[in-house]
Design a protein around this motif. Structure first.
Motif, mmCIF file in Angstrom:
data_model
loop_
_atom_site.group_PDB
_atom_site.id
_atom_site.type_symbol
_atom_site.label_atom_id
_atom_site.label_comp_id
_atom_site.label_asym_id
_atom_site.label_seq_id
_atom_site.Cartn_x
_atom_site.Cartn_y
_atom_site.Cartn_z
ATOM 1 N N LEU A 1 31.557 32.517 50.192
ATOM 2 C CA LEU A 1 32.232 33.567 49.424
ATOM 3 C C LEU A 1 33.161 33.007 48.350
ATOM 4 O O LEU A 1 33.501 33.705 47.394
ATOM 5 N N GLY A 2 33.612 31.768 48.521
ATOM 6 C CA GLY A 2 34.597 31.204 47.590
ATOM 7 C C GLY A 2 35.981 31.780 47.804
ATOM 8 O O GLY A 2 36.897 31.585 47.007
ATOM 9 N N LYS A 3 36.140 32.551 48.884
ATOM 10 C CA LYS A 3 37.462 33.073 49.269
ATOM 11 C C LYS A 3 37.495 33.116 50.797
ATOM 12 O O LYS A 3 36.446 32.967 51.444
ATOM 13 N N ARG B 1 40.403 31.299 46.064
ATOM 14 C CA ARG B 1 39.767 32.357 45.258
ATOM 15 C C ARG B 1 38.726 31.708 44.361
ATOM 16 O O ARG B 1 39.018 30.755 43.657
ATOM 17 N N ARG B 2 37.536 32.213 44.372
ATOM 18 C CA ARG B 2 36.427 31.670 43.576
ATOM 19 C C ARG B 2 36.276 30.170 43.803
ATOM 20 O O ARG B 2 36.048 29.387 42.878
ATOM 21 N N GLY B 3 36.480 29.773 45.065
ATOM 22 C CA GLY B 3 36.288 28.380 45.456
ATOM 23 C C GLY B 3 37.382 27.442 44.995
ATOM 24 O O GLY B 3 37.235 26.215 45.092
ATOM 25 N N ARG B 4 38.489 27.984 44.479
ATOM 26 C CA ARG B 4 39.581 27.136 43.983
ATOM 27 C C ARG B 4 40.912 27.657 44.524
ATOM 28 O O ARG B 4 41.004 28.803 44.983
ATOM 29 N N HIS C 1 40.828 43.312 36.231
ATOM 30 C CA HIS C 1 40.306 42.784 37.499
ATOM 31 C C HIS C 1 40.957 41.433 37.817
ATOM 32 O O HIS C 1 41.432 41.209 38.938
ATOM 33 N N ALA C 2 41.004 40.545 36.820
ATOM 34 C CA ALA C 2 41.572 39.201 37.052
ATOM 35 C C ALA C 2 43.035 39.307 37.470
ATOM 36 O O ALA C 2 43.479 38.630 38.404
ATOM 37 N N MET C 3 43.799 40.173 36.790
ATOM 38 C CA MET C 3 45.219 40.287 37.157
ATOM 39 C C MET C 3 45.377 40.859 38.567
ATOM 40 O O MET C 3 46.263 40.478 39.310
ATOM 41 N N SER C 4 44.474 41.769 38.936
ATOM 42 C CA SER C 4 44.591 42.364 40.277
ATOM 43 C C SER C 4 44.294 41.319 41.356
ATOM 44 O O SER C 4 44.898 41.353 42.433
ATOM 45 N N LEU D 1 41.250 34.082 34.349
ATOM 46 C CA LEU D 1 40.338 34.925 33.563
ATOM 47 C C LEU D 1 39.004 34.231 33.291
ATOM 48 O O LEU D 1 37.963 34.877 33.238
ATOM 49 N N LEU D 2 39.049 32.919 33.146
ATOM 50 C CA LEU D 2 37.853 32.224 32.653
ATOM 51 C C LEU D 2 37.160 31.345 33.684
ATOM 52 O O LEU D 2 36.208 30.648 33.361
ATOM 53 N N ALA D 3 37.648 31.383 34.916
ATOM 54 C CA ALA D 3 37.047 30.486 35.921
ATOM 55 C C ALA D 3 36.107 31.243 36.841
ATOM 56 O O ALA D 3 36.446 31.567 37.972
ATOM 57 N N GLY D 4 34.940 31.554 36.327
ATOM 58 C CA GLY D 4 33.917 32.136 37.198
ATOM 59 C C GLY D 4 34.128 33.623 37.425
ATOM 60 O O GLY D 4 34.834 34.300 36.680
ATOM 61 N N GLY D 5 33.470 34.128 38.462
ATOM 62 C CA GLY D 5 33.467 35.570 38.677
ATOM 63 C C GLY D 5 32.124 36.107 38.240
ATOM 64 O O GLY D 5 31.521 35.595 37.290
ATOM 65 N N LYS D 6 31.689 37.126 38.919
ATOM 66 C CA LYS D 6 30.339 37.644 38.665
ATOM 67 C C LYS D 6 30.265 38.486 37.388
ATOM 68 O O LYS D 6 29.201 38.748 36.872
ATOM 69 N N ARG D 7 31.406 38.961 36.911
ATOM 70 C CA ARG D 7 31.488 39.810 35.701
ATOM 71 C C ARG D 7 30.747 41.134 35.888
ATOM 72 O O ARG D 7 30.102 41.651 34.944
ATOM 73 N N VAL D 8 30.815 41.669 37.077
ATOM 74 C CA VAL D 8 30.114 42.924 37.373
ATOM 75 C C VAL D 8 30.703 44.100 36.592
ATOM 76 O O VAL D 8 29.974 44.947 36.057
ATOM 77 N N ARG D 9 32.027 44.150 36.497
ATOM 78 C CA ARG D 9 32.660 45.289 35.821
ATOM 79 C C ARG D 9 32.311 45.319 34.327
ATOM 80 O O ARG D 9 31.941 46.380 33.796
ATOM 81 N N PRO D 10 32.415 44.165 33.613
ATOM 82 C CA PRO D 10 31.972 44.177 32.212
ATOM 83 C C PRO D 10 30.506 44.578 32.064
ATOM 84 O O PRO D 10 30.145 45.299 31.124
ATOM 85 N N MET D 11 29.670 44.139 33.001
ATOM 86 C CA MET D 11 28.240 44.496 32.895
ATOM 87 C C MET D 11 28.040 45.994 33.054
ATOM 88 O O MET D 11 27.190 46.604 32.387
ATOM 89 N N LEU D 12 28.829 46.610 33.931
ATOM 90 C CA LEU D 12 28.736 48.075 34.077
ATOM 91 C C LEU D 12 29.126 48.752 32.770
ATOM 92 O O LEU D 12 28.507 49.738 32.354
ATOM 93 N N ALA D 13 30.158 48.226 32.108
ATOM 94 C CA ALA D 13 30.601 48.805 30.840
ATOM 95 C C ALA D 13 29.503 48.674 29.770
ATOM 96 O O ALA D 13 29.187 49.648 29.067
#
Ligand code: GRG
Length: 350
Positions: A288-290, A148-151, A130-133, A93-105
């Motif tokens: 891409l980190g993936k 995933r996300r470079g890790r 999103h994180a769980m998916s 949940l807390l390791a990176g990600g663009k946070r696009v979905r929260p920004m849309l909200a």
């Protein structure tokens, strides 16, 4: 060229006024935007909103909203017991990600005049889903990925059973956080309930789970555009749509506003996955980190496979234009974040 947007006709919520788009194969994104195709970086785009006002900067907007969301997610999921389960949840949940979905909200909430506090529970909840998916998608029984996300993916860093349970717990937390958060912030209960139902609808047998099951079944199969669109709309677009729609709902948007946001987000959601398909064949794993090239390796149907990279880019250009057109009915000064987010999604590089 086949029509490529059957979902726009057959989606669960009928939207009679949508314009269908047949991507012009000969028209590349490059030609249409006089920018280097998908290589343009929308994060640096600026637009004057009103005279004497500072121009809107998506880069600043995204940095500030990502910080807000990261802090809220951190508060929503403190370290605790059982330690390994909580660590595994925080890992994804807390390791990176663009946070696009929260920004849309957040942006959809502001579009219809809501304050940021009202949308925070939605923003966190959609990111938890999103994180769980992603955690479940990476499992050996699904896409079986180790990056995933470079890790290392969650099940590699922890274990398959822990990753499975961490995903389940994140899904439950999403709905708990949404319900409690709305109550704490004084969001009227009818709005909160509508948001819960909207998000649940995007996740289950009419959303992510449906898209994933058809996606897995179609590996190596002869899949056409209608099935591909079904997969992408359910697996990816529904959650982006729910993010924006829930933002508008908790803000108290009326039916016309909420459905306008839905139409915008539906275009953006499909756009997101079309671009994801293009990036899979045009970028490296490091960028891409993936794992890049996964779709070709697993013989998956994708937009580049069915219409070529240029055709997919042209379709992306059509989708972003359609999404932006849906914003024209709203107060122009409030549309800038959603307009620029759509462009960012179209021209992103990862
Ligand atoms: C939710 C019940 C339930 C089941 C899950 C595993 C699954 C069913 C669905 C897979 C959904 C999935 C992972 C779709 C791909 C969506 C996608 C393009 C993800 C990449 O999103 P980004 O680029 O990632 O926003 P970051 O890392 O930036 O957050």
């Amino acid at each position: 060229m086949a029509k490529v947007a059957p979902f726009l006709l057959h989606h669960a919520t009928p939207l009679p006024n949508l314009k269908l788009h047949t991507p012009p194969r000969s028209t590349s994104l490059h030609a249409r935007h006089s920018t280097p195709g998908l290589a343009r970086c929308a994060t640096t785009t600026t637009t004057t909103v009103l005279q004497d006002e500072e121009p809107f900067s998506l880069e600043r907007y995204m940095a500030s909203k990502a910080a807000t969301v990261n802090e809220a997610l951190d508060r929503a999921l403190p370290p605790g017991h059982p330690e390994r389960l909580l660590e595994s949840m925080r890992y994804s949940l807390l390791a990176g990600g663009k946070r696009v979905r929260p920004m849309l909200a957040l942006a959809a909430c502001a579009l219809v005049g809501g304050g940021e506090a009202a949308a925070e529970p939605v923003a966190c909840a959609v990111e938890m889903v999103h994180a769980m998916s992603l955690v479940h998608d990476d499992l050996p029984c699904m896409d079986d990925d180790d990056l995933r996300r470079g890790r290392p993916t969650n099940h590699v860093a922890f274990s398959v059973s822990t990753a499975l349970l961490a995903g389940d717990a994140l899904l439950a937390l999403a709905f708990e956080h949404l319900a409690r958060g709305c109550a704490d912030r004084g969001v009227p209960a009818d709005r909160a309930l509508r948001a819960v139902a909207e998000l649940a609808g995007a996740v289950g047998a009419g959303g992510l789970a449906a898209g994933q099951v058809v996606d897995l079944a179609s590996e190596g199969a002869d899949v056409g555009l209608a099935t591909l669109e079904y997969i992408h709309v359910h697996k990816t677009a529904r959650l982006l749509e729910a993010a924006a729609v829930c933002g508008a709902i908790v803000a108290g948007g009326d039916d016309e506003e909420v459905e306008g946001v839905r139409r915008y987000a539906r275009y953006v959601g499909l756009l997101f996955q079309v671009v994801d398909d293009v990036l899979d064949v045009t970028r490296t794993s490091e960028q891409l980190g993936k794992t890049a090239g996964k779709d070709v390796a697993t013989d998956k149907a994708t937009y580049p496979k069915l219409m070529g990279v240029d055709g997919a880019r042209a379709y992306a250009a059509e989708l972003v234009a359609s999404a932006e057109a849906e914003l024209d009915r709203f107060d122009a000064a409030r549309t800038e974040p959603l307009r620029h987010l759509a462009r960012f999604i179209a021209y992103r590089q990862h």
